[in-house]
Design a protein around this motif. Structure first.
Motif, PDB file in Angstrom:
ATOM      1  N   SER A  17      21.625  48.457 -19.926  1.00 56.36           N
ATOM      2  CA  SER A  17      20.979  48.341 -21.235  1.00 56.36           C
ATOM      3  C   SER A  17      20.236  47.023 -21.363  1.00 56.36           C
ATOM      4  CB  SER A  17      22.029  48.418 -22.348  1.00 56.36           C
ATOM      5  OG  SER A  17      22.710  49.656 -22.340  1.00 56.36           O
ATOM      6  N   LEU A  18      19.210  47.049 -22.182  1.00 55.69           N
ATOM      7  CA  LEU A  18      18.480  45.855 -22.579  1.00 55.69           C
ATOM      8  C   LEU A  18      18.057  46.023 -24.029  1.00 55.69           C
ATOM      9  CD1 LEU A  18      16.004  45.079 -19.626  1.00 55.69           C
ATOM     10  CD2 LEU A  18      17.924  43.665 -20.358  1.00 55.69           C
ATOM     11  N   ARG A  19      17.865  44.899 -24.719  1.00 56.35           N
ATOM     12  CA  ARG A  19      17.308  44.943 -26.064  1.00 56.35           C
ATOM     13  C   ARG A  19      16.074  44.049 -26.108  1.00 56.35           C
ATOM     14  NH1 ARG A  19      19.537  43.303 -32.079  1.00 56.35           N
ATOM     15  NH2 ARG A  19      19.187  41.181 -31.301  1.00 56.35           N
ATOM     16  N   LEU A  20      14.955  44.663 -26.459  1.00 54.91           N
ATOM     17  CA  LEU A  20      13.706  43.925 -26.615  1.00 54.91           C
ATOM     18  C   LEU A  20      13.520  43.528 -28.069  1.00 54.91           C
ATOM     19  CD1 LEU A  20      11.257  46.103 -24.465  1.00 54.91           C
ATOM     20  CD2 LEU A  20      12.820  44.288 -23.729  1.00 54.91           C
ATOM     21  N   SER A  21      12.874  42.390 -28.265  1.00 55.79           N
ATOM     22  CA  SER A  21      12.527  41.919 -29.608  1.00 55.79           C
ATOM     23  C   SER A  21      11.040  41.629 -29.671  1.00 55.79           C
ATOM     24  CB  SER A  21      13.293  40.642 -29.951  1.00 55.79           C
ATOM     25  OG  SER A  21      14.687  40.835 -29.908  1.00 55.79           O
ATOM     26  N   CYS A  22      10.469  41.827 -30.839  1.00 53.92           N
ATOM     27  CA  CYS A  22       9.064  41.482 -31.082  1.00 53.92           C
ATOM     28  C   CYS A  22       8.997  40.815 -32.447  1.00 53.92           C
ATOM     29  CB  CYS A  22       8.190  42.718 -31.038  1.00 53.92           C
ATOM     30  SG  CYS A  22       6.479  42.431 -31.554  1.00 53.92           S
ATOM     31  N   THR A  23       8.600  39.564 -32.463  1.00 57.97           N
ATOM     32  CA  THR A  23       8.517  38.802 -33.703  1.00 57.97           C
ATOM     33  C   THR A  23       7.062  38.544 -34.056  1.00 57.97           C
ATOM     34  OG1 THR A  23      10.651  37.760 -33.291  1.00 57.97           O
ATOM     35  CG2 THR A  23       9.191  36.681 -34.867  1.00 57.97           C
ATOM     36  N   ALA A  24       6.729  38.831 -35.315  1.00 57.41           N
ATOM     37  CA  ALA A  24       5.362  38.672 -35.792  1.00 57.41           C
ATOM     38  C   ALA A  24       5.229  37.434 -36.658  1.00 57.41           C
ATOM     39  CB  ALA A  24       4.937  39.901 -36.590  1.00 57.41           C
ATOM     40  N   SER A  25       4.087  36.793 -36.556  1.00 57.66           N
ATOM     41  CA  SER A  25       3.779  35.665 -37.422  1.00 57.66           C
ATOM     42  C   SER A  25       2.351  35.790 -37.907  1.00 57.66           C
ATOM     43  CB  SER A  25       3.961  34.339 -36.678  1.00 57.66           C
ATOM     44  OG  SER A  25       3.088  34.261 -35.566  1.00 57.66           O
ATOM     45  N   GLY A  26       2.082  35.214 -39.073  1.00 55.93           N
ATOM     46  CA  GLY A  26       0.720  35.198 -39.585  1.00 55.93           C
ATOM     47  C   GLY A  26       0.293  36.478 -40.272  1.00 55.93           C
ATOM     48  N   SER A  27       1.241  37.363 -40.582  1.00 58.58           N
ATOM     49  CA  SER A  27       0.857  38.619 -41.210  1.00 58.58           C
ATOM     50  C   SER A  27       1.988  39.114 -42.104  1.00 58.58           C
ATOM     51  CB  SER A  27       0.559  39.670 -40.145  1.00 58.58           C
ATOM     52  OG  SER A  27       0.289  40.935 -40.722  1.00 58.58           O
ATOM     53  N   THR A  28       1.634  39.899 -43.118  1.00 60.86           N
ATOM     54  CA  THR A  28       2.648  40.559 -43.931  1.00 60.86           C
ATOM     55  C   THR A  28       3.283  41.644 -43.095  1.00 60.86           C
ATOM     56  OG1 THR A  28       1.370  40.135 -45.921  1.00 60.86           O
ATOM     57  CG2 THR A  28       3.089  41.820 -46.047  1.00 60.86           C
ATOM     58  N   PHE A  29       4.552  41.507 -42.868  1.00 66.01           N
ATOM     59  CA  PHE A  29       5.224  42.356 -41.881  1.00 66.01           C
ATOM     60  C   PHE A  29       5.768  43.642 -42.486  1.00 66.01           C
ATOM     61  CE2 PHE A  29       7.276  42.913 -37.853  1.00 66.01           C
ATOM     62  CZ  PHE A  29       8.470  43.568 -38.128  1.00 66.01           C
ATOM     63  N   SER A  30       6.290  43.582 -43.702  1.00 66.34           N
ATOM     64  CA  SER A  30       7.056  44.704 -44.246  1.00 66.34           C
ATOM     65  C   SER A  30       6.224  45.972 -44.412  1.00 66.34           C
ATOM     66  CB  SER A  30       7.678  44.308 -45.580  1.00 66.34           C
ATOM     67  OG  SER A  30       6.665  43.950 -46.506  1.00 66.34           O
ATOM     68  N   SER A  31       4.908  45.833 -44.567  1.00 65.52           N
ATOM     69  CA  SER A  31       4.064  47.014 -44.769  1.00 65.52           C
ATOM     70  C   SER A  31       3.422  47.506 -43.473  1.00 65.52           C
ATOM     71  CB  SER A  31       2.963  46.691 -45.777  1.00 65.52           C
ATOM     72  OG  SER A  31       2.153  45.617 -45.299  1.00 65.52           O
ATOM     73  N   ALA A  32       3.731  46.863 -42.380  1.00 56.74           N
ATOM     74  CA  ALA A  32       3.065  47.185 -41.118  1.00 56.74           C
ATOM     75  C   ALA A  32       3.700  48.373 -40.419  1.00 56.74           C
ATOM     76  CB  ALA A  32       3.086  45.966 -40.186  1.00 56.74           C
ATOM     77  N   PHE A  33       2.853  49.083 -39.682  1.00 54.96           N
ATOM     78  CA  PHE A  33       3.294  50.148 -38.783  1.00 54.96           C
ATOM     79  C   PHE A  33       3.383  49.516 -37.399  1.00 54.96           C
ATOM     80  CE2 PHE A  33       3.817  54.545 -37.608  1.00 54.96           C
ATOM     81  CZ  PHE A  33       3.346  54.614 -36.304  1.00 54.96           C
ATOM     82  N   ILE A  34       4.543  49.627 -36.768  1.00 52.38           N
ATOM     83  CA  ILE A  34       4.767  48.884 -35.530  1.00 52.38           C
ATOM     84  C   ILE A  34       5.359  49.800 -34.474  1.00 52.38           C
ATOM     85  CG2 ILE A  34       5.857  46.862 -34.494  1.00 52.38           C
ATOM     86  CD1 ILE A  34       6.041  45.632 -37.202  1.00 52.38           C
ATOM     87  N   GLY A  35       5.021  49.516 -33.217  1.00 54.06           N
ATOM     88  CA  GLY A  35       5.565  50.331 -32.161  1.00 54.06           C
ATOM     89  C   GLY A  35       5.702  49.590 -30.845  1.00 54.06           C
TER      90      GLY A  35
END
Length: 115
Positions: A17-35
């Motif tokens: 198993s592995l867990r990947l993370s993706c952290t965003a900066s400079g943008s409103t995150f809660s309304s974003a569609f992410i994949g």
């Protein structure tokens, strides 16, 4: 300036198993569609999993039941929990965000499943 930074990739034995993370900066995150997308050597980039602003998820058939995508809006971060990894999961994994009509990509993180 919007930035997406992935982490958590590495070398793991098949079945692990592995867990990947993706952290965003400079943008409103809660309304974003992410994949999460991935690209293996010599192959086209393909969708792995997506999560909408309401938390609805979508998975590629090849990862259903093994991978789980989730988001933590308070941390501006999405995760990809990958279990029962197979050799064919080996690829560079990219985070993609769609927000305000614009598309952003991270730099990618390598995942290698070995026998």
């Amino acid at each position: 300036q919007v930035q997406l930074v992935e982490s958590g990739g590495g070398l793991v034995q098949a079945g692990g198993s592995l867990r990947l993370s993706c952290t965003a900066s400079g943008s409103t995150f809660s309304s974003a569609f992410i994949g999460w997308y991935r690209q293996a050597p010599g192959k086209q980039r393909e969708l792995v999993a997506t999560i909408g602003s309401s938390g609805n998820t979508n998975y590629a058939e090849s990862v259903k039941g093994r991978f789980t995508i989730s988001r933590d809006n308070a941390k501006n971060t999405i995760y990809l929990q990958m279990n029962s990894l197979k050799l064919e999961d080996t690829a560079v994994y990219y985070c993609k965000m769609i927000n305000g009509g614009r598309v952003y990509w991270g730099q990618g993180t390598q995942v290698t499943a070995s026998s």
